[in-house]
Design an enzyme around this catalytic site. Structure first.
Site, PDB file in Angstrom:
ATOM      1  N   ASN A  86       3.071 -15.448   6.458  1.00 44.64           N
ATOM      2  CA  ASN A  86       1.989 -15.291   5.487  1.00 44.64           C
ATOM      3  C   ASN A  86       1.891 -16.505   4.580  1.00 44.64           C
ATOM      4  OD1 ASN A  86       1.786 -12.834   6.669  1.00 44.64           O
ATOM      5  ND2 ASN A  86       2.703 -11.681   4.991  1.00 44.64           N
ATOM      6  N   HIS A 103       4.208 -20.855   8.211  1.00 42.83           N
ATOM      7  CA  HIS A 103       2.814 -21.254   8.438  1.00 42.83           C
ATOM      8  C   HIS A 103       2.204 -21.940   7.220  1.00 42.83           C
ATOM      9  CE1 HIS A 103       2.203 -18.283  12.048  1.00 42.83           C
ATOM     10  NE2 HIS A 103       2.966 -19.310  12.334  1.00 42.83           N
ATOM     11  N   CYS A 135      -4.978 -42.244   0.086  1.00 44.43           N
ATOM     12  CA  CYS A 135      -5.644 -42.979   1.170  1.00 44.43           C
ATOM     13  C   CYS A 135      -6.704 -43.912   0.598  1.00 44.43           C
ATOM     14  CB  CYS A 135      -6.314 -42.005   2.135  1.00 44.43           C
ATOM     15  SG  CYS A 135      -5.191 -41.294   3.340  1.00 44.43           S
ATOM     16  N   THR A 182       3.724  -7.481  11.875  1.00 45.15           N
ATOM     17  CA  THR A 182       3.257  -8.623  12.677  1.00 45.15           C
ATOM     18  C   THR A 182       2.967  -8.181  14.103  1.00 45.15           C
ATOM     19  OG1 THR A 182       3.776 -10.861  13.452  1.00 45.15           O
ATOM     20  CG2 THR A 182       5.670  -9.412  13.043  1.00 45.15           C
TER      21      THR A 182
HETATM   22  P1  OAD Z   1      -1.940  -9.789  12.769  1.00 45.69           P
HETATM   23  O1  OAD Z   1      -3.229  -9.511  12.076  1.00 45.69           O
HETATM   24  O2  OAD Z   1      -1.999 -10.384  14.130  1.00 45.69           O
HETATM   25  O3  OAD Z   1      -1.076  -8.462  12.875  1.00 45.69           O
HETATM   26  C1  OAD Z   1      -0.839  -7.637  11.757  1.00 45.69           C
HETATM   27  C2  OAD Z   1       0.041  -6.492  12.235  1.00 45.69           C
HETATM   28  O4  OAD Z   1       0.367  -5.710  11.092  1.00 45.69           O
HETATM   29  C3  OAD Z   1      -0.633  -5.548  13.241  1.00 45.69           C
HETATM   30  O5  OAD Z   1       0.256  -5.296  14.319  1.00 45.69           O
HETATM   31  C4  OAD Z   1      -0.891  -4.275  12.434  1.00 45.69           C
HETATM   32  O6  OAD Z   1      -0.736  -3.091  13.223  1.00 45.69           O
HETATM   33  C5  OAD Z   1       0.209  -4.345  11.407  1.00 45.69           C
HETATM   34  N1  OAD Z   1      -0.111  -3.688  10.127  1.00 45.69           N
HETATM   35  C6  OAD Z   1      -1.325  -3.531   9.505  1.00 45.69           C
HETATM   36  N2  OAD Z   1      -1.190  -2.916   8.331  1.00 45.69           N
HETATM   37  C7  OAD Z   1       0.143  -2.649   8.187  1.00 45.69           C
HETATM   38  C8  OAD Z   1       0.939  -2.022   7.171  1.00 45.69           C
HETATM   39  N3  OAD Z   1       0.396  -1.553   6.053  1.00 45.69           N
HETATM   40  N4  OAD Z   1       2.271  -1.938   7.372  1.00 45.69           N
HETATM   41  C9  OAD Z   1       2.851  -2.409   8.505  1.00 45.69           C
HETATM   42  N5  OAD Z   1       2.152  -2.993   9.488  1.00 45.69           N
HETATM   43  C10 OAD Z   1       0.827  -3.134   9.338  1.00 45.69           C
HETATM   44  O7  OAD Z   1      -1.082 -10.704  11.778  1.00 45.69           O
HETATM   45  P2  OAD Z   1       0.182 -11.633  12.097  1.00 45.69           P
HETATM   46  O8  OAD Z   1       1.059 -11.025  13.129  1.00 45.69           O
HETATM   47  O9  OAD Z   1       0.780 -11.984  10.780  1.00 45.69           O
HETATM   48  O10 OAD Z   1      -1.479 -17.730  11.862  1.00 45.69           O
HETATM   49  O11 OAD Z   1      -0.504 -12.904  12.699  1.00 45.69           O
HETATM   50  C11 OAD Z   1       0.318 -13.990  13.043  1.00 45.69           C
HETATM   51  C12 OAD Z   1      -0.427 -15.287  12.777  1.00 45.69           C
HETATM   52  O12 OAD Z   1      -1.675 -15.249  13.458  1.00 45.69           O
HETATM   53  C13 OAD Z   1      -0.817 -15.518  11.341  1.00 45.69           C
HETATM   54  O13 OAD Z   1       0.220 -16.114  10.572  1.00 45.69           O
HETATM   55  C14 OAD Z   1      -1.965 -16.436  11.462  1.00 45.69           C
HETATM   56  C15 OAD Z   1      -2.699 -15.733  12.577  1.00 45.69           C
HETATM   57  O14 OAD Z   1      -3.566 -16.454  13.319  1.00 45.69           O
HETATM   58  C16 OAD Z   1      -2.166 -18.839  11.546  1.00 45.69           C
HETATM   59  O15 OAD Z   1      -3.170 -18.823  10.844  1.00 45.69           O
HETATM   60  C17 OAD Z   1      -1.559 -20.069  12.105  1.00 45.69           C
END
Ligand code: OAD
Length: 236
Positions: A86, A103, A135, A182
């Site tokens: 995050n 990130h 720059c 995640t």
């Molecule tokens: P995602 O949006 O891909 O996944 C969020 C996860 O959290 C999902 O599996 C949901 O089911 C779960 N979720 C939602 N609400 C929740 C809650 N209250 N408690 C527990 N779980 C919950 O987000 P990330 O896995 O963080 O990267 O995404 C990874 C990366 O992809 C991010 O850091 C970002 C994105 O593209 C970049 O921007 C480089």
């Protein structure tokens, strides 16, 4: 304990996730706002997107999930490391200090061209894209950009090294890896569970739904992290 968090841990604070319904990537094409090519093509659009995220992130507060992880660190000291994908700064605001923001951070800016270190910055850039002053002083045309990692970019090797060193130093029989909120689709973060298991750790997942890599975990607790985490660390 090694903890990996993703957008789900901030969902109960009101920060949108990426891949859920109404997630950020539904309304904003990744290639436009989260790649170096997108920035080259339209830096104003990219800055409007991140300025809006900065604005919103300033209005939200850490939730009980963030606070439970900060308390776990307080109790475990250097036997604890938190790795977050995050960029919203909520872990730090909750008190976490043994923290690796793999990130990057929404509240840091760097140059698109020169190697100057990222610097703290919470400004919103809605008009002209700001030039890099360093720059400009050298007659070059670098532009400022958010210090977040975009698709196609490599993570800071020092961050990965810190995680590896933590795993190497951990006692296998006492090592727990905990992934929270995640989806398990973005690497290298999604591969950390395998690295932790190779180091002898037991792997736990706390998530609203089964993550893509859920089968790699020994235990899965399904539910919102703001409710599950405070109960998971039952210190009483
Ligand atoms: P995602 O949006 O891909 O996944 C969020 C996860 O959290 C999902 O599996 C949901 O089911 C779960 N979720 C939602 N609400 C929740 C809650 N209250 N408690 C527990 N779980 C919950 O987000 P990330 O896995 O963080 O990267 O995404 C990874 C990366 O992809 C991010 O850091 C970002 C994105 O593209 C970049 O921007 C480089």
């Amino acid at each position: 304990m090694l903890v990996l968090t993703g957008a789900g841990v901030s969902a109960e604070s009101g920060v949108p996730t990426f891949r859920d319904a109404n997630g950020l990537w539904e309304s904003h094409p990744i290639e436009q706002v989260a790649t170096p090519e997108g920035f080259d093509a339209d830096p104003r659009l990219v800055w409007r997107f991140y300025s809006e995220r900065r604005r919103k992130a300033k209005t939200v507060q850490p939730n009980p999930g963030h606070l439970a992880l900060a308390e776990a660190e307080e109790r475990m000291g250097d036997r604890f490391l938190l790795v977050t994908q995050n960029v919203d700064g909520l872990h730090r605001r909750a008190g976490s200090r043994r923290l690796v923001e793999i990130h990057g951070s929404l509240f840091e800016t760097r140059c698109s061209e020169c190697g100057r270190a990222p610097f703290p910055d919470d400004r919103e850039y809605l008009g002209e894209v700001p030039p890099c002053e360093e720059c400009r002083a050298r007659g070059r045309g670098g532009l400022l950009r958010p210090a977040v990692v975009w698709f196609g970019e490599v993570l800071d090797p020092a961050h990965l090294q810190r995680v590896s060193a933590f795993l190497e130093g951990a006692r296998p029989e006492r090592l727990v890896f905990l992934a929270v909120g995640t989806s398990g689709v973005v690497y290298p973060a999604a591969g950390l569970v395998h690295q932790a298991r190779d180091a002898g750790g037991e792997a736990w997942l706390v998530n609203a739904e089964p993550a893509d890599n859920a089968r790699a975990f020994h235990r899965f607790v399904q539910g919102p992290s703001g409710t599950v985490l405070p109960g998971l660390f039952d210190w009483a």
